[in-house]
Design a protein around this motif. Structure first.
Motif, PDB file in Angstrom:
ATOM      1  N   VAL A  87      -0.939  -4.436  -5.440  1.00 41.53           N
ATOM      2  CA  VAL A  87      -0.594  -3.069  -5.068  1.00 41.53           C
ATOM      3  C   VAL A  87      -1.900  -2.286  -4.942  1.00 41.53           C
ATOM      4  CG1 VAL A  87       0.628  -0.967  -5.735  1.00 41.53           C
ATOM      5  CG2 VAL A  87       1.612  -3.221  -6.276  1.00 41.53           C
ATOM      6  N   TYR A  88      -2.120  -1.678  -3.777  1.00 41.10           N
ATOM      7  CA  TYR A  88      -3.356  -0.931  -3.539  1.00 41.10           C
ATOM      8  C   TYR A  88      -3.197   0.524  -3.959  1.00 41.10           C
ATOM      9  CZ  TYR A  88      -5.582  -4.937  -1.568  1.00 41.10           C
ATOM     10  OH  TYR A  88      -6.173  -6.178  -1.435  1.00 41.10           O
ATOM     11  N   CYS A  89      -4.319   1.119  -4.291  1.00 48.52           N
ATOM     12  CA  CYS A  89      -4.363   2.426  -4.953  1.00 48.52           C
ATOM     13  C   CYS A  89      -3.609   3.504  -4.175  1.00 48.52           C
ATOM     14  CB  CYS A  89      -5.830   2.829  -5.143  1.00 48.52           C
ATOM     15  SG  CYS A  89      -6.085   4.355  -6.042  1.00 48.52           S
ATOM     16  N   GLY A  90      -3.793   3.562  -2.858  1.00 49.89           N
ATOM     17  CA  GLY A  90      -3.057   4.525  -2.055  1.00 49.89           C
ATOM     18  C   GLY A  90      -3.888   5.717  -1.622  1.00 49.89           C
ATOM     19  N   ILE A  91      -3.310   6.520  -0.721  1.00 51.43           N
ATOM     20  CA  ILE A  91      -4.082   7.533  -0.001  1.00 51.43           C
ATOM     21  C   ILE A  91      -3.175   8.686   0.420  1.00 51.43           C
ATOM     22  CG2 ILE A  91      -3.718   6.339   2.220  1.00 51.43           C
ATOM     23  CD1 ILE A  91      -6.638   7.060   2.953  1.00 51.43           C
TER      24      ILE A  91
ATOM     25  N   TRP B 128       3.177   6.393  -7.737  1.00 56.74           N
ATOM     26  CA  TRP B 128       4.018   5.272  -7.303  1.00 56.74           C
ATOM     27  C   TRP B 128       3.332   3.938  -7.567  1.00 56.74           C
ATOM     28  CZ3 TRP B 128       8.736   6.727  -6.939  1.00 56.74           C
ATOM     29  CH2 TRP B 128       9.030   8.045  -6.568  1.00 56.74           C
ATOM     30  N   ALA B 129       2.001   3.904  -7.422  1.00 60.71           N
ATOM     31  CA  ALA B 129       1.260   2.683  -7.777  1.00 60.71           C
ATOM     32  C   ALA B 129       1.405   2.396  -9.279  1.00 60.71           C
ATOM     33  CB  ALA B 129      -0.214   2.833  -7.402  1.00 60.71           C
ATOM     34  N   PHE B 130       1.400   3.466 -10.083  1.00 56.85           N
ATOM     35  CA  PHE B 130       1.590   3.311 -11.529  1.00 56.85           C
ATOM     36  C   PHE B 130       2.973   2.748 -11.838  1.00 56.85           C
ATOM     37  CE2 PHE B 130       3.225   5.067 -15.526  1.00 56.85           C
ATOM     38  CZ  PHE B 130       2.270   4.587 -16.424  1.00 56.85           C
ATOM     39  N   ARG B 131       3.994   3.240 -11.139  1.00 58.46           N
ATOM     40  CA  ARG B 131       5.348   2.727 -11.377  1.00 58.46           C
ATOM     41  C   ARG B 131       5.421   1.232 -11.064  1.00 58.46           C
ATOM     42  NH1 ARG B 131       9.839   6.743 -11.787  1.00 58.46           N
ATOM     43  NH2 ARG B 131      11.154   4.873 -11.946  1.00 58.46           N
ATOM     44  N   LEU B 132       4.640   0.791 -10.094  1.00 59.41           N
ATOM     45  CA  LEU B 132       4.677  -0.615  -9.683  1.00 59.41           C
ATOM     46  C   LEU B 132       3.796  -1.514 -10.545  1.00 59.41           C
ATOM     47  CD1 LEU B 132       4.535  -0.052  -5.828  1.00 59.41           C
ATOM     48  CD2 LEU B 132       6.489  -0.983  -7.075  1.00 59.41           C
ATOM     49  N   THR B 133       2.697  -0.957 -11.123  1.00 55.98           N
ATOM     50  CA  THR B 133       1.705  -1.797 -11.812  1.00 55.98           C
ATOM     51  C   THR B 133       1.429  -1.391 -13.254  1.00 55.98           C
ATOM     52  OG1 THR B 133      -0.157  -0.383 -11.167  1.00 55.98           O
ATOM     53  CG2 THR B 133       0.475  -2.132  -9.609  1.00 55.98           C
TER      54      THR B 133
ATOM     55  N   ASP C 106      -9.053   0.158  -3.701  1.00 52.92           N
ATOM     56  CA  ASP C 106      -8.930  -0.738  -4.860  1.00 52.92           C
ATOM     57  C   ASP C 106      -7.515  -1.301  -4.986  1.00 52.92           C
ATOM     58  OD1 ASP C 106     -11.531  -0.273  -5.567  1.00 52.92           O
ATOM     59  OD2 ASP C 106     -11.090   0.946  -7.337  1.00 52.92           O
ATOM     60  N   ALA C 107      -7.419  -2.592  -5.284  1.00 55.93           N
ATOM     61  CA  ALA C 107      -6.138  -3.162  -5.714  1.00 55.93           C
ATOM     62  C   ALA C 107      -6.005  -2.874  -7.202  1.00 55.93           C
ATOM     63  CB  ALA C 107      -6.100  -4.656  -5.440  1.00 55.93           C
ATOM     64  N   LEU C 108      -4.965  -2.138  -7.580  1.00 61.23           N
ATOM     65  CA  LEU C 108      -4.812  -1.733  -8.980  1.00 61.23           C
ATOM     66  C   LEU C 108      -4.225  -2.843  -9.838  1.00 61.23           C
ATOM     67  CD1 LEU C 108      -3.599   1.972  -8.674  1.00 61.23           C
ATOM     68  CD2 LEU C 108      -5.925   1.090  -8.883  1.00 61.23           C
ATOM     69  N   GLY C 109      -3.672  -3.844  -9.203  1.00 63.39           N
ATOM     70  CA  GLY C 109      -3.104  -4.962  -9.955  1.00 63.39           C
ATOM     71  C   GLY C 109      -1.896  -5.513  -9.231  1.00 63.39           C
TER      72      GLY C 109
ATOM     73  N   SER D 102       0.849  -1.181   0.000  1.00 62.90           N
ATOM     74  CA  SER D 102       0.000   0.000   0.000  1.00 62.90           C
ATOM     75  C   SER D 102       0.889   1.237   0.000  1.00 62.90           C
ATOM     76  CB  SER D 102      -0.933  -0.005   1.217  1.00 62.90           C
ATOM     77  OG  SER D 102      -1.903   1.025   1.089  1.00 62.90           O
ATOM     78  N   ILE D 103       0.282   2.379  -0.290  1.00 64.29           N
ATOM     79  CA  ILE D 103       1.069   3.599  -0.524  1.00 64.29           C
ATOM     80  C   ILE D 103       0.381   4.790   0.117  1.00 64.29           C
ATOM     81  CG2 ILE D 103       2.040   5.121  -2.302  1.00 64.29           C
ATOM     82  CD1 ILE D 103       1.647   2.625  -4.241  1.00 64.29           C
TER      83      ILE D 103
END
Length: 460
Positions: free
Chosen positions: A233-237, A162-167, A212-215, A77-78
């Motif tokens: 990887v979860y969407c983050g907050i 950062w979620a985008f960089r991971l998924t 949401d889990a983005l993937g 998570s982020i």
């Protein structure tokens, strides 16, 4: 908030304005079982001051690699600070550096944006300095660097970058959009008129829930890190909203949360938006469920760092004992140590009276921080008990002064991972059994007179 998979360990990427860390939390207890930290440096060269994104990325990947086996993690998570967006080109690379929100723009651009931005009644975002309104950042980038901006294909809120960089899944999320950006209308739960006015509606990534889990993490990254199973990887907050989330799950409104870090952000949960004054750094944040929460802030953590460096140290007990002595002699600090934000804008710090020793000076600083927090809580109409999390939860003199000046119960939440623990809850785990300290109900002789003198001094 349920999850089909019971996670054991959750890795949290937690990027604050001053420091960045990666921690691993035990799902059952919420306890931090591994962690590593680095400074979040600002690069002063190039188009404008910006965050060292590639250095942060290397730090994140190395940390995940170190934790992949021991203690291991089965979800990521982020959480990050607010007031930042990532502008990507068609290949998913940064079209422009991620702007440091403390950077001040040329006056003509500031004035143009001031006339361009929507009214407070639409966005519940006050007009803030530098790039604290993300809309001001995008307006600046678009007008000052049109060639680079023309390459922008996708705009992401910062945790979701950062979620985008991971998924490689692009998303935006409401807590970051609703964090005084000027881009969000918390009443309608949609973008504000500014997004169309800036001509960026087609560039904004889809809005996803923080939960949401983005993937799964990308296979090549998983291999690099040393993961043998797919890890979601979860969407983050937004970080202050991460701190707020456990309280929303555990407590009945009304109550207040004071989240402390670089910023001291007060949330009035269960409050309304009717009486908010945008001229005093008051706004509506948007919580993880998309609900508006009246909020107020000042840069209290940064102020404390500056003052502590100037004053030095004293024993904790000596500072607390000095509180009533300071009240009696009228030693006080007036705002602002850090200018440009807070409930008393446009003021420069001033000391009244003389201190005998460092303990008295630090006691006066604790009273100052408590009075600033009380002003914030009053301005947002906060009611009920006050939960304090982050570094100030360890400052006994501050907690005592805050309880005394508000005449309310103050509950200090131990541990410095409030943002990380909140972000971990996005994965569907339940909050751990609360390990809060005993509530503080304090009185300080002469404080009412001291408080009145402090406010009287502000009016002169």
């Amino acid at each position: 908030m349920t999850n089909t998979k019971a996670y054991r360990h959750i890795a949290v990427i937690d990027i604050g304005k001053t420091n960045a860390k990666v921690v691993v939390l035990e799902a059952e207890t919420g306890g931090e079982i591994a962690g590593v930290k680095t400074s979040n440096s600002v690069v002063k060269t190039g188009l404008y001051p910006h965050y060292d994104i590639e250095r942060l990325w290397s730090f994140i990947i190395e940390a995940l690699k170190d934790f992949a086996t021991v203690p291991g993690f089965d979800a990521i998570s982020i959480t990050t600070h607010g007031a930042s967006m990532a502008l990507l080109d068609a290949d998913g690379n940064l079209a422009l550096p991620v702007l440091d929100y403390e950077h001040t723009y040329p006056l003509p651009i500031q004035q143009a944006y001031g006339e361009f931005r929507p009214a407070f009644a639409e966005t519940f975002s006050p007009s803030l300095s530098g790039g604290l309104n993300v809309g001001a950042q995008i307006h600046y980038q678009k007008n000052a660097f049109p060639e680079e901006f023309a390459r922008v294909a996708t705009i992401l809120t910062y945790p979701q970058y950062w979620a985008f960089r991971l998924t490689r899944t692009a998303a935006n999320e409401m807590t970051s959009l609703g964090c005084h950006t000027d881009l969000w209308n918390p009443t309608s739960g949609d973008y504000s008129s500014l997004v169309a006015r800036l001509g960026i509606r087609a560039l904004m990534a889809p809005v996803r829930s923080a939960f949401d889990a983005l993937g799964p993490i990308l296979p090549q990254l998983a291999g690099q890190i040393g993961l043998v199973e797919p890890v979601p990887v979860y969407c983050g907050i937004h970080d202050s909203n991460a701190s707020l989330l456990p309280h929303l799950i555990e407590n009945e409104a009304p109550f207040a949360v004071v989240s402390t870090g670089t910023w001291v952000i007060s949330f009035g949960v269960g409050g309304d938006l009717e009486h908010l004054d945008p001229k005093r750094d008051i706004l509506a944040n948007v919580d993880a469920y998309g609900r508006a929460v009246p909020s107020a802030r000042f840069m209290g953590g940064r102020e404390f760092e500056i003052l502590a460096a100037e004053i030095g140290t004293a024993p904790t007990d000596a500072i607390e004992v000095a509180l009533e002595r300071v009240i009696e002699k009228g030693l006080m600090l007036l705002p602002n140590v850090v200018e440009g934000s807070g409930p008393f804008p446009g003021r420069t710090r001033r000391w009244i009276g003389d201190a005998t020793d460092q303990a008295e000076q630090l006691a006066a600083v604790s009273l100052y921080l408590a009075l600033m927090t009380e002003a914030c809580l009053t301005l947002i109409g906060a009611k009920g008990p006050i939960f304090v999390e982050g570094p100030f939860a360890f400052n006994r003199a501050y907690l005592t002064a805050l309880s005394a000046v508000t005449t309310r119960e103050v509950i200090a939440l131990p541990g410095s991972t409030g943002t990380s623990q909140g972000a971990a809850l996005l994965t569907g785990i339940r909050p751990p059994a609360s390990a809060e300290n005993a509530p503080i109900r304090a009185e300080l002789r002469g404080l009412e007179r001291y408080r009145q003198a402090w406010h009287d001094a502000l009016s002169h």
